[in-house]
Design a protein around this motif. Structure first.
Motif, PDB file in Angstrom:
ATOM      1  N   ASP A  38      67.080 -41.073 124.177  1.00 25.05           N
ATOM      2  CA  ASP A  38      67.301 -39.754 123.573  1.00 25.05           C
ATOM      3  C   ASP A  38      66.132 -38.822 123.868  1.00 25.05           C
ATOM      4  OD1 ASP A  38      68.835 -37.882 122.147  1.00 25.05           O
ATOM      5  OD2 ASP A  38      67.755 -38.291 120.290  1.00 25.05           O
ATOM      6  N   GLU A  45      69.886 -34.055 125.774  1.00 22.95           N
ATOM      7  CA  GLU A  45      70.292 -32.878 126.533  1.00 22.95           C
ATOM      8  C   GLU A  45      69.181 -31.828 126.580  1.00 22.95           C
ATOM      9  OE1 GLU A  45      73.672 -29.323 126.608  1.00 22.95           O
ATOM     10  OE2 GLU A  45      73.584 -30.704 124.900  1.00 22.95           O
ATOM     11  N   GLN A  46      68.571 -31.560 125.428  1.00 25.46           N
ATOM     12  CA  GLN A  46      67.579 -30.494 125.366  1.00 25.46           C
ATOM     13  C   GLN A  46      66.352 -30.816 126.217  1.00 25.46           C
ATOM     14  OE1 GLN A  46      69.052 -32.016 122.822  1.00 25.46           O
ATOM     15  NE2 GLN A  46      70.039 -30.488 121.524  1.00 25.46           N
ATOM     16  N   ALA A  48      66.264 -32.849 128.800  1.00 30.38           N
ATOM     17  CA  ALA A  48      66.665 -32.816 130.205  1.00 30.38           C
ATOM     18  C   ALA A  48      66.702 -31.386 130.731  1.00 30.38           C
ATOM     19  CB  ALA A  48      68.026 -33.481 130.374  1.00 30.38           C
ATOM     20  N   ARG A  49      67.305 -30.486 129.983  1.00 28.30           N
ATOM     21  CA  ARG A  49      67.412 -29.102 130.452  1.00 28.30           C
ATOM     22  C   ARG A  49      66.031 -28.444 130.549  1.00 28.30           C
ATOM     23  NH1 ARG A  49      72.561 -27.548 131.015  1.00 28.30           N
ATOM     24  NH2 ARG A  49      74.196 -28.495 129.728  1.00 28.30           N
ATOM     25  N   GLU A  66      73.784 -43.065 128.569  1.00 29.98           N
ATOM     26  CA  GLU A  66      72.987 -41.835 128.537  1.00 29.98           C
ATOM     27  C   GLU A  66      73.301 -40.963 129.757  1.00 29.98           C
ATOM     28  OE1 GLU A  66      68.838 -43.225 126.476  1.00 29.98           O
ATOM     29  OE2 GLU A  66      69.283 -44.062 128.459  1.00 29.98           O
ATOM     30  N   LEU A  70      74.873 -37.147 129.723  1.00 36.36           N
ATOM     31  CA  LEU A  70      74.300 -35.968 130.382  1.00 36.36           C
ATOM     32  C   LEU A  70      75.351 -35.249 131.213  1.00 36.36           C
ATOM     33  CD1 LEU A  70      70.778 -37.246 131.476  1.00 36.36           C
ATOM     34  CD2 LEU A  70      71.253 -35.377 129.887  1.00 36.36           C
ATOM     35  N   ARG A  71      76.168 -35.992 131.912  1.00 36.85           N
ATOM     36  CA  ARG A  71      77.230 -35.353 132.681  1.00 36.85           C
ATOM     37  C   ARG A  71      78.247 -34.675 131.755  1.00 36.85           C
ATOM     38  NH1 ARG A  71      74.211 -35.105 136.709  1.00 36.85           N
ATOM     39  NH2 ARG A  71      74.616 -36.310 138.606  1.00 36.85           N
ATOM     40  N   PHE A  73      77.565 -33.326 128.988  1.00 36.14           N
ATOM     41  CA  PHE A  73      76.910 -32.098 128.531  1.00 36.14           C
ATOM     42  C   PHE A  73      76.922 -31.015 129.609  1.00 36.14           C
ATOM     43  CE2 PHE A  73      74.052 -34.976 125.800  1.00 36.14           C
ATOM     44  CZ  PHE A  73      74.870 -34.831 124.693  1.00 36.14           C
ATOM     45  N   VAL A  75      75.136 -31.294 132.464  1.00 35.41           N
ATOM     46  CA  VAL A  75      73.855 -31.298 133.170  1.00 35.41           C
ATOM     47  C   VAL A  75      74.091 -31.774 134.595  1.00 35.41           C
ATOM     48  CG1 VAL A  75      71.529 -32.277 133.252  1.00 35.41           C
ATOM     49  CG2 VAL A  75      72.557 -31.682 131.053  1.00 35.41           C
ATOM     50  N   ASP A 393      66.505 -23.288 126.403  1.00 34.36           N
ATOM     51  CA  ASP A 393      67.040 -24.582 126.829  1.00 34.36           C
ATOM     52  C   ASP A 393      67.810 -25.295 125.733  1.00 34.36           C
ATOM     53  OD1 ASP A 393      64.000 -24.521 128.355  1.00 34.36           O
ATOM     54  OD2 ASP A 393      65.842 -24.590 129.520  1.00 34.36           O
TER      55      ASP A 393
END
Length: 394
Positions: A38, A45-46, A48-49, A66, A70-71, A73, A75, A393
């Motif tokens: 996480d 997500e946050q 990663a962005r 995970e 992400l995909r 989301f 990303v 982000d």
């Protein structure tokens, strides 16, 4: 404001700045921001962005779930995942454009099945165990695994895009195993390339090696802890010495303050006993929220004020650095605010943050609990709200 009386405030600008600092350290190598667990507790997500906005060109996560999240989301970046068991949904991974680590014959076989089922060419990174004794094929078995993978590549089923490994002592750059693993890795790269592999990336460096060992950078570095601003080598230098800023601040409100007499036992088993009339404050976070029970004070030790028990992990209240009194409970901890303290319910309590103005850090908590800062931030419970600052982000 959440109805939960505590929060982890995540500074996305700090994450972006950390990645920029890591890019400078990486030189010509690209940066894979590892956002597993996480996002080290900071939000998958946050984090990663923010890392991508800071200049990372790859993302890495341990668990396949995970990567699929992400995909989901939305990303869209090069993305590698490496922990999956037999029967994992590898077809979904290929459909989502996720790179897969392959470190065993069974894994290659299942990747090939998924490639045939989907009609997609799987992008794979061969994992070699250069000395950690954990994931990856042993060097003596690499030739057979690589040859099988390259045969499948000739059929159009896979593309062998990378080779990688993990270091055992990256946080001790002068340890003899570091050089030994580097030699094994170089030999492994040479072997795979001699068999015809046209590698896009060779990667070995985690956060510690990214910061301290340029010879390990190769084509791609894989910082994780450093992305969220913590130092993987505190014995060498703290975050500031590497141009990093801790991104998480854990805070809560006092829910009760009260005056108690000398000799008052505090929390379970009275591991802390007051030595004078004092004011206690109750903080609504405990081990169910990820506050380590080992952050409790030590019971039984006599103090100069006549009480017993030492204070545990540090907190900051009203600009004062205090400590946990007694045992960490499931949902709360107690702080000895001192004689005549004026704090009341609602007063802000900082458990750890960036270290500015003398505030405690995750590293301070790690030392108090006999662990590492990785654990302090990643174990933070899901019910603790994450609040994001520092840009778009979130």
């Amino acid at each position: 404001m959440s109805d939960f009386p505590a929060r982890a405030v995540i500074d996305l600008a700090a994450i972006r700045g950390n990645v920029r600092a890591l890019k400078e350290r990486a030189g010509r190598a690209e940066v894979m921001a590892v956002v597993k667990a996480d996002g080290y507790g900071h939000g998958l997500e946050q984090t990663a962005r923010a890392a991508l906005a800071g200049g990372a060109t790859w993302l890495g996560v341990a668990q396949l779930s995970e990567a699929l999240a992400l995909r989901a989301f939305g990303v869209d970046a090069r993305l590698l995942t490496w922990l999956y068991a037999p029967g994992a949904p590898l077809a979904a991974a290929l459909t989502a454009g996720i790179d897969l680590s392959v470190g065993a014959p069974w894994a290659l076989a299942e990747v090939l099945d998924a490639a045939r089922a989907t009609g997609r060419t799987a992008r794979i990174h061969l994992k070699v165990d250069t000395g950690l004794g954990r994931g990856g094929t042993m060097p003596r078995d690499l030739d057979a695994l690589a040859s099988a993978a390259l045969a499948a590549e000739a059929e159009g089923l896979v593309s062998v895009v990378g080779i990688w490994s993990h270091l055992a002592f990256a946080d001790a750059p002068d340890h003899p195993t570091v050089l030994a693993q580097a030699e094994v890795f170089a030999e492994s790269v040479a072997l795979v390339e001699s068999r015809g592999a046209r590698l896009e990336v060779r990667h070995l460096a985690n956060s510690a090696a990214t910061l301290t060992n340029p010879a390990m950078h190769y084509d791609l570095v894989r910082p994780g802890l450093a992305v969220v601003g913590l130092s993987p080598v505190p014995q060498i230098g703290g975050p500031a010495q590497f141009g990093l800023t801790p991104a998480m601040r854990l805070e809560a409100e006092l829910i009760l303050t009260k005056s108690v007499p000398a000799g008052q036992g505090v929390s379970y088993a009275h591991a802390y006993v007051t030595g004078q009339e004092t004011v206690l404050g109750v903080v609504p976070l405990g081990y169910s929220d990820g506050v380590p029970r080992h952050a409790s004070g030590t019971p039984g030790q006599a103090r100069p004020d006549g009480g017993s028990g030492t204070l545990g992990a540090p907190v900051q209240i009203g600009g004062r650095r205090l400590g946990i009194a007694g045992r960490v409970c499931m949902d709360q901890v107690v702080v000895d605010l001192g004689p005549g303290a004026k704090e009341t319910a609602g007063e802000r309590v900082l458990l750890f943050g960036s270290g500015a103005d003398g505030e405690p850090t995750a590293e301070d908590w790690a030392r108090s609990a006999g662990t590492i800062s990785y654990e302090i931030v990643t174990r933070l419970g899901a019910r603790v709200p994450r609040v994001y600052t520092g840009g778009q982000d979130a």
